[in-house]
Motif scaffolding. Structure first.
Motif, PDB file in Angstrom:
ATOM      1  N   ARG A 130       0.870  -1.349   0.147  1.00 34.06           N
ATOM      2  CA  ARG A 130       0.019   0.006   0.103  1.00 34.06           C
ATOM      3  C   ARG A 130       0.942   1.346  -0.128  1.00 34.06           C
ATOM      4  O   ARG A 130       0.449   2.516   0.545  1.00 34.06           O
ATOM      5  CB  ARG A 130      -0.960   0.079   1.022  1.00 34.06           C
ATOM      6  CG  ARG A 130      -1.939  -1.436   1.310  1.00 34.06           C
ATOM      7  CD  ARG A 130      -2.732  -1.217   2.261  1.00 34.06           C
ATOM      8  NE  ARG A 130      -3.937  -0.256   2.091  1.00 34.06           N
ATOM      9  CZ  ARG A 130      -4.904  -0.043   1.435  1.00 34.06           C
ATOM     10  NH1 ARG A 130      -4.901  -1.118   0.606  1.00 34.06           N
ATOM     11  NH2 ARG A 130      -5.601   0.758   1.431  1.00 34.06           N
ATOM     12  N   SER A 190      -0.963   4.382  -1.416  1.00 34.45           N
ATOM     13  CA  SER A 190      -2.162   4.717  -0.924  1.00 34.45           C
ATOM     14  C   SER A 190      -2.077   6.060  -0.262  1.00 34.45           C
ATOM     15  O   SER A 190      -1.335   6.554   0.308  1.00 34.45           O
ATOM     16  CB  SER A 190      -2.823   3.914  -0.076  1.00 34.45           C
ATOM     17  OG  SER A 190      -3.792   4.066   0.762  1.00 34.45           O
ATOM     18  N   LYS A 250      -1.664   8.971  -1.824  1.00 35.66           N
ATOM     19  CA  LYS A 250      -0.601   9.684  -2.491  1.00 35.66           C
ATOM     20  C   LYS A 250      -1.315  10.189  -3.916  1.00 35.66           C
ATOM     21  O   LYS A 250      -1.783   9.381  -4.684  1.00 35.66           O
ATOM     22  CB  LYS A 250       0.529   9.205  -2.515  1.00 35.66           C
ATOM     23  CG  LYS A 250       1.084   8.138  -1.462  1.00 35.66           C
ATOM     24  CD  LYS A 250       1.944   8.968  -0.493  1.00 35.66           C
ATOM     25  CE  LYS A 250       2.535   8.254   0.523  1.00 35.66           C
ATOM     26  NZ  LYS A 250       2.167   8.975   1.979  1.00 35.66           N
ATOM     27  N   LYS A 278       1.537   2.793 -15.192  1.00 37.97           N
ATOM     28  CA  LYS A 278       0.158   2.992 -14.320  1.00 37.97           C
ATOM     29  C   LYS A 278      -0.402   1.698 -13.624  1.00 37.97           C
ATOM     30  O   LYS A 278      -0.639   1.827 -12.737  1.00 37.97           O
ATOM     31  CB  LYS A 278      -0.867   3.803 -14.986  1.00 37.97           C
ATOM     32  CG  LYS A 278      -0.667   5.298 -15.296  1.00 37.97           C
ATOM     33  CD  LYS A 278      -1.723   6.089 -15.984  1.00 37.97           C
ATOM     34  CE  LYS A 278      -1.370   7.526 -15.952  1.00 37.97           C
ATOM     35  NZ  LYS A 278      -2.533   8.137 -16.768  1.00 37.97           N
ATOM     36  N   SER A 299      -1.017   1.652  -9.510  1.00 39.40           N
ATOM     37  CA  SER A 299      -2.211   0.941  -8.993  1.00 39.40           C
ATOM     38  C   SER A 299      -2.246  -0.165  -8.164  1.00 39.40           C
ATOM     39  O   SER A 299      -2.686  -0.093  -7.114  1.00 39.40           O
ATOM     40  CB  SER A 299      -3.248   0.696 -10.216  1.00 39.40           C
ATOM     41  OG  SER A 299      -3.592   1.606 -11.154  1.00 39.40           O
ATOM     42  N   GLU A 300      -1.198  -1.119  -8.646  1.00 44.11           N
ATOM     43  CA  GLU A 300      -0.858  -2.186  -7.543  1.00 44.11           C
ATOM     44  C   GLU A 300      -0.540  -1.747  -6.292  1.00 44.11           C
ATOM     45  O   GLU A 300      -0.828  -2.544  -5.370  1.00 44.11           O
ATOM     46  CB  GLU A 300       0.008  -3.276  -8.434  1.00 44.11           C
ATOM     47  CG  GLU A 300       0.090  -4.579  -7.707  1.00 44.11           C
ATOM     48  CD  GLU A 300      -1.038  -5.416  -7.402  1.00 44.11           C
ATOM     49  OE1 GLU A 300      -1.031  -6.012  -6.287  1.00 44.11           O
ATOM     50  OE2 GLU A 300      -2.050  -5.263  -8.340  1.00 44.11           O
ATOM     51  N   LYS A 350      -1.473   0.657  -4.785  1.00 45.08           N
ATOM     52  CA  LYS A 350      -2.594   1.256  -4.205  1.00 45.08           C
ATOM     53  C   LYS A 350      -2.738   2.750  -4.555  1.00 45.08           C
ATOM     54  O   LYS A 350      -3.529   3.600  -3.694  1.00 45.08           O
ATOM     55  CB  LYS A 350      -2.749   1.180  -2.583  1.00 45.08           C
ATOM     56  CG  LYS A 350      -2.946  -0.468  -2.536  1.00 45.08           C
ATOM     57  CD  LYS A 350      -3.899  -1.273  -3.253  1.00 45.08           C
ATOM     58  CE  LYS A 350      -3.942  -2.899  -2.869  1.00 45.08           C
ATOM     59  NZ  LYS A 350      -4.453  -3.416  -3.983  1.00 45.08           N
ATOM     60  N   ALA A 351      -2.173   3.194  -5.512  1.00 47.75           N
ATOM     61  CA  ALA A 351      -2.084   4.695  -5.964  1.00 47.75           C
ATOM     62  C   ALA A 351      -3.661   4.742  -6.563  1.00 47.75           C
ATOM     63  O   ALA A 351      -3.890   4.177  -7.507  1.00 47.75           O
ATOM     64  CB  ALA A 351      -1.148   5.291  -7.024  1.00 47.75           C
ATOM     65  N   ARG A 352      -4.354   5.766  -6.095  1.00 46.68           N
ATOM     66  CA  ARG A 352      -5.595   5.983  -6.570  1.00 46.68           C
ATOM     67  C   ARG A 352      -5.833   7.046  -7.325  1.00 46.68           C
ATOM     68  O   ARG A 352      -6.885   7.607  -8.075  1.00 46.68           O
ATOM     69  CB  ARG A 352      -6.963   5.803  -5.733  1.00 46.68           C
ATOM     70  CG  ARG A 352      -6.920   4.393  -4.932  1.00 46.68           C
ATOM     71  CD  ARG A 352      -7.263   3.429  -6.173  1.00 46.68           C
ATOM     72  NE  ARG A 352      -7.211   1.969  -5.364  1.00 46.68           N
ATOM     73  CZ  ARG A 352      -6.312   1.040  -5.753  1.00 46.68           C
ATOM     74  NH1 ARG A 352      -5.502   1.507  -6.659  1.00 46.68           N
ATOM     75  NH2 ARG A 352      -6.428  -0.030  -5.255  1.00 46.68           N
ATOM     76  N   TYR A 353      -4.938   7.898  -7.233  1.00 53.62           N
ATOM     77  CA  TYR A 353      -4.870   9.348  -7.716  1.00 53.62           C
ATOM     78  C   TYR A 353      -3.600   9.656  -8.707  1.00 53.62           C
ATOM     79  O   TYR A 353      -2.852  10.319  -8.236  1.00 53.62           O
ATOM     80  CB  TYR A 353      -5.002  10.458  -6.438  1.00 53.62           C
ATOM     81  CG  TYR A 353      -6.310  10.256  -5.687  1.00 53.62           C
ATOM     82  CD1 TYR A 353      -7.259  10.974  -6.316  1.00 53.62           C
ATOM     83  CD2 TYR A 353      -6.161   9.679  -4.617  1.00 53.62           C
ATOM     84  CE1 TYR A 353      -8.616  10.898  -5.541  1.00 53.62           C
ATOM     85  CE2 TYR A 353      -7.146   9.420  -3.917  1.00 53.62           C
ATOM     86  CZ  TYR A 353      -8.345   9.846  -4.274  1.00 53.62           C
ATOM     87  OH  TYR A 353      -9.645   9.768  -3.595  1.00 53.62           O
ATOM     88  N   ILE A 354      -3.813   8.885  -9.826  1.00 49.43           N
ATOM     89  CA  ILE A 354      -2.482   8.969 -10.808  1.00 49.43           C
ATOM     90  C   ILE A 354      -2.966  10.037 -11.686  1.00 49.43           C
ATOM     91  O   ILE A 354      -3.918   9.885 -12.570  1.00 49.43           O
ATOM     92  CB  ILE A 354      -2.270   7.516 -11.312  1.00 49.43           C
ATOM     93  CG1 ILE A 354      -2.095   6.520 -10.174  1.00 49.43           C
ATOM     94  CG2 ILE A 354      -1.113   7.618 -12.270  1.00 49.43           C
ATOM     95  CD1 ILE A 354      -2.107   5.128 -11.046  1.00 49.43           C
ATOM     96  N   THR A 367      -3.842  19.080  -7.225  1.00 50.96           N
ATOM     97  CA  THR A 367      -4.864  17.955  -6.732  1.00 50.96           C
ATOM     98  C   THR A 367      -4.004  17.742  -5.312  1.00 50.96           C
ATOM     99  O   THR A 367      -4.518  17.263  -4.307  1.00 50.96           O
ATOM    100  CB  THR A 367      -4.343  16.936  -7.847  1.00 50.96           C
ATOM    101  OG1 THR A 367      -4.739  17.440  -9.085  1.00 50.96           O
ATOM    102  CG2 THR A 367      -4.969  15.657  -7.392  1.00 50.96           C
TER     103      THR A 367
END
Length: 188
Positions: free
Chosen positions: A96, A99, A101, A123, A127-128, A130-134, A173
């Motif tokens: 994570r 996560s 970030k 990407k 995402s793996e 846990k980046a949700r704001y790329i 952001t």
């Protein structure tokens, strides 16, 4: 002050990729952002190659990453993918690690043919983690970045504009997301 970690995935130094991170740090500084740059190539090869998750050499990068409000990950593209040294580093991070970030990917390459490498190679790994704001990212062709005799960079007008726009979006952001991320972290 908002804290940003910039990760250089270039296996060489100096490099255009690392130079773009230095440039990004200068652009973000007036926005009251403090940016540290780490170069994955500085982590001992045996730590990366043998997957030594518990190596003391990873303590500082992991601590800087945990502290960061936003992360910029930059890599040259070889054969349509990000570098192996960056992949080895990302594989050693906690599941994570990204996560909460905001992440801005930046890639450099020799040809426009690898333009989609950010979307199709980098990407999914982010995402793996846990980046949700790329954010969309910036891809620069090597000929758009001229290395000067003093090792500074001269950017073509078009890439300079796109990079500044991406950094402005990143700053906005991160600033908007920072209070929400802190709230989520304290709720966990």
């Amino acid at each position: 002050m908002t804290y940003i970690l910039a990760v250089s995935g270039s296996p060489s130094h100096p490099s255009r990729t690392h130079g773009l991170l230095e440039y990004a740090a200068k652009v973000l500084q007036p926005e009251n952002f403090h940016t540290d740059i780490i170069s994955v190539r500085d982590i001992p090869a045996e730590v990366l190659a043998y997957g030594r998750y518990d190596s003391p050499d990873l303590e500082k990068p992991k601590a800087l990453l945990e502290r960061a409000n936003g992360v910029i990950i930059a890599t040259p593209v070889y054969k349509a993918a990000y570098t192996g040294v960056l992949k080895a580093f990302l594989d050693l991070l906690p599941q994570r690690a990204l996560s909460g970030k905001v992440v801005l990917p930046i890639a450099t390459g020799g040809t426009l043919a690898h333009l989609l490498s950010i979307d199709y190679a980098l990407k999914p790994v982010l995402s793996e983690l846990k980046a949700r704001y790329i954010l969309g990212g910036v891809y620069a062709v090597d000929k758009q970045i001229q290395v000067q005799p003093d090792s500074s960079l001269q950017l073509d007008e078009e890439i300079d504009q796109r990079l500044k726009e991406a950094l402005q979006e990143f700053a906005e952001t991160v600033s908007k997301f920072q209070p929400i991320a802190k709230e989520l972290t304290h709720a966990s």
